[in-house]
Write an enzyme that holds these catalytic residues in place. Structure first.
Site, short mmCIF file in Angstrom:
data_model
loop_
_atom_site.label_atom_id
_atom_site.label_comp_id
_atom_site.label_asym_id
_atom_site.label_seq_id
_atom_site.Cartn_x
_atom_site.Cartn_y
_atom_site.Cartn_z
N HIS A 1 -3.55 3.24 3.79
CA HIS A 1 -3.66 4.26 5.04
C HIS A 1 -4.82 5.48 4.77
O HIS A 1 -5.54 5.74 5.71
CB HIS A 1 -2.23 4.91 5.38
CG HIS A 1 -2.44 5.56 6.56
ND1 HIS A 1 -1.87 7.01 6.49
CD2 HIS A 1 -2.80 5.43 7.97
CE1 HIS A 1 -1.98 7.48 7.65
NE2 HIS A 1 -2.32 6.60 8.50
N GLU B 1 -8.17 3.99 4.80
CA GLU B 1 -8.56 4.02 6.23
C GLU B 1 -8.94 5.13 6.89
O GLU B 1 -10.12 5.14 7.54
CB GLU B 1 -7.40 3.47 7.26
CG GLU B 1 -7.62 3.48 8.72
CD GLU B 1 -6.47 4.04 9.33
OE1 GLU B 1 -6.65 4.65 10.31
OE2 GLU B 1 -5.32 3.69 9.35
N HIS B 2 -8.61 6.32 6.22
CA HIS B 2 -8.98 7.64 7.09
C HIS B 2 -10.20 8.07 6.04
O HIS B 2 -11.25 8.59 6.84
CB HIS B 2 -7.91 8.89 6.54
CG HIS B 2 -6.74 8.61 7.43
ND1 HIS B 2 -6.43 9.98 8.15
CD2 HIS B 2 -5.87 7.79 7.84
CE1 HIS B 2 -5.48 9.76 9.14
NE2 HIS B 2 -5.07 8.59 8.99
N GLU C 1 0.97 13.94 9.73
CA GLU C 1 1.14 12.86 10.31
C GLU C 1 2.46 12.31 9.93
O GLU C 1 3.30 11.75 10.84
CB GLU C 1 0.00 11.67 10.17
CG GLU C 1 0.15 10.31 10.86
CD GLU C 1 -1.14 9.29 10.61
OE1 GLU C 1 -0.84 8.34 11.00
OE2 GLU C 1 -1.95 9.57 9.93
#
Length: 417
Positions: free
Chosen positions: A46, A49-50, A126
């Site tokens: 994750h 991905e960012h 998040e």
């Protein structure tokens, strides 16, 4: 028509031309998700991905966004348990620009220390957002309990302390292992010239390192589990989970119809009985979460805490009725028609076709033609649906998650009835 090709470095490319469109969708799929992680690096897929959006040797993060905006396109990404997907949707005339931008992100991302530190803060926000969402918690935490200490049960975002500890070098090492040719599928769908697109892909992606395809995660053991979390919210959130099938099981067609009739639509039994007839809850539905090595079937509902017992008991009354009597002829016919309509309408979108093709090739290495899927759905019988329900929808083997006001809730009492 769908064609499958390879770049010179071994990356698989799946192409579906849809000449009646004026748009095109392009996606890069990497076989790396939370199921490929361990306790120490959970959340790293994750983070990557960012970080691929945070600047390259040629573009700042703002320039990546601006360059897509100039061509009126949408660029985005997501991480799942089994893969990470980066994609762009734009007019057909701008597909080349989109390919170049994503190619730059894959080849030239800087993963700078300062940007990494800042993005970790965003990711922690998040995670806090998910922690504030009972509907997310009631699903995520139950999977974690059911697949205890197995990567398939890990949270995609990771835990805050794990995210904080991940280093730039760990990110580079993970990418060196997973962001390699045999672990990547590129999917393109829409209106485009195949030869020209292959030239563009070769120019922009053939320099990614060659490497072997990563193996699937091991098969997790299903542990019937109970998870509860006290939260000061008005509604009590319930998730009932049953051990179910893997994504590629032949029984998936029976599951699709069973889920549609059980709680997958507004004319489903859960919705019509528990919400419409009895007025016990505003939200109730069922859904499947199937993966390469395991699967679950869920029933989710949100209600006043005082309504938990009647919601739970009525849900199992509906299940027992399905197991003993099956579907009515009308239910079977309607559900098949609904599924057929969803499949055909979804097939008319370039983005949906790109997603479906990319994910299918990455995780299954083949694509089932639409006509075959519709045929398989139409062939499902009452006997197959009843057999599935009796095999998997077993109260004594179910798992329960509850998030909300638990002051007067006895979860063990629910199962004893």
């Amino acid at each position: 028509m769908i064609n499958r090709k390879k770049l010179s470095n071994g990356i698989t490319v799946v192409l579906e031309t849809m000449p009646y469109l004026r748009s095109a969708a392009f996606g890069v799929w990497v076989k790396a998700g939370s199921a490929n992680e361990n306790e120490k690096n959970n959340g790293i897929s994750h983070i990557i991905e960012h970080m691929l959006f945070k600047g390259t040797k040629n573009r700042t993060a703002k320039q990546i966004a601006d360059d897509m905006a100039r061509i009126g396109g949408d660029i985005n990404a997501y991480t799942s348990k089994e893969c990470t997907s980066f994609y762009a949707v734009t007019l057909d005339e701008h597909l080349g620009n989109a390919i170049e931008i994503l190619g730059d992100m894959f080849h030239n991302s800087l993963i700078e220390e300062q940007a990494l530190k800042k993005e970790k803060g965003v990711i922690i926000e998040e995670i806090d957002m998910y922690d504030d969402s009972p509907e997310d918690l009631v699903h995520e935490m139950l999977q974690m309990k059911i697949w205890d200490n197995h990567p398939l049960g890990y949270q995609i975002s990771g835990k805050k302390e794990t995210v904080k500890a991940i280093t730039r070098q760990e990110i580079l090492d993970f990418m060196a292992q997973y962001y390699v040719s045999e672990n990547i599928v590129i999917s393109v769908a829409g209106n485009f010239n195949e030869d020209k697109v292959m030239e563009l892909l070769e120019t922009n992606f053939s320099q990614l390192p060659e490497g072997k395809r990563q193996s699937d995660c091991t098969v997790p053991v299903y542990f019937p589990s109970i998870y509860t979390k006290e939260k000061d919210v008005e509604q009590l959130h319930l998730n009932i989970a049953f051990n179910s099938i893997v994504a590629d099981a032949e029984e998936k067609y029976a599951l699709t119809i069973l889920n549609s009739v059980l709680g997958g639509s507004i004319n489903s039994r859960l919705f019509q009985v528990i919400r419409e007839n009895l007025g016990l809850t505003y939200t109730i539905y069922s859904y499947g979460s199937s993966y390469k090595t395991a699967g679950l079937l869920h029933i989710y509902g949100a209600m006043n805490p005082t309504q938990l017992e009647p919601v739970f008991s009525n849900a199992f009354d509906i299940i027992e009725d399905l197991k003993s009597k099956g579907l009515t002829d009308d239910e079977l016919s309607m559900s098949k028609e609904q599924i057929k309509t969803e499949l055909i309408m979804g097939n008319e979108s370039a983005k949906n076709r790109m997603n479906s093709n990319g994910k299918s090739i990455l995780l299954k290495d083949y694509i089932i033609p639409l006509e075959e899927t519709i045929h398989k759905v139409n062939e499902v019988t009452q006997e197959e649906i009843i057999a599935f329900a009796r095999k998997y929808l077993v109260k004594e083997n179910c798992s329960i998650s509850l998030v909300g006001n638990l002051e007067n809730v006895d979860q063990l009492k629910l199962l004893s009835k």
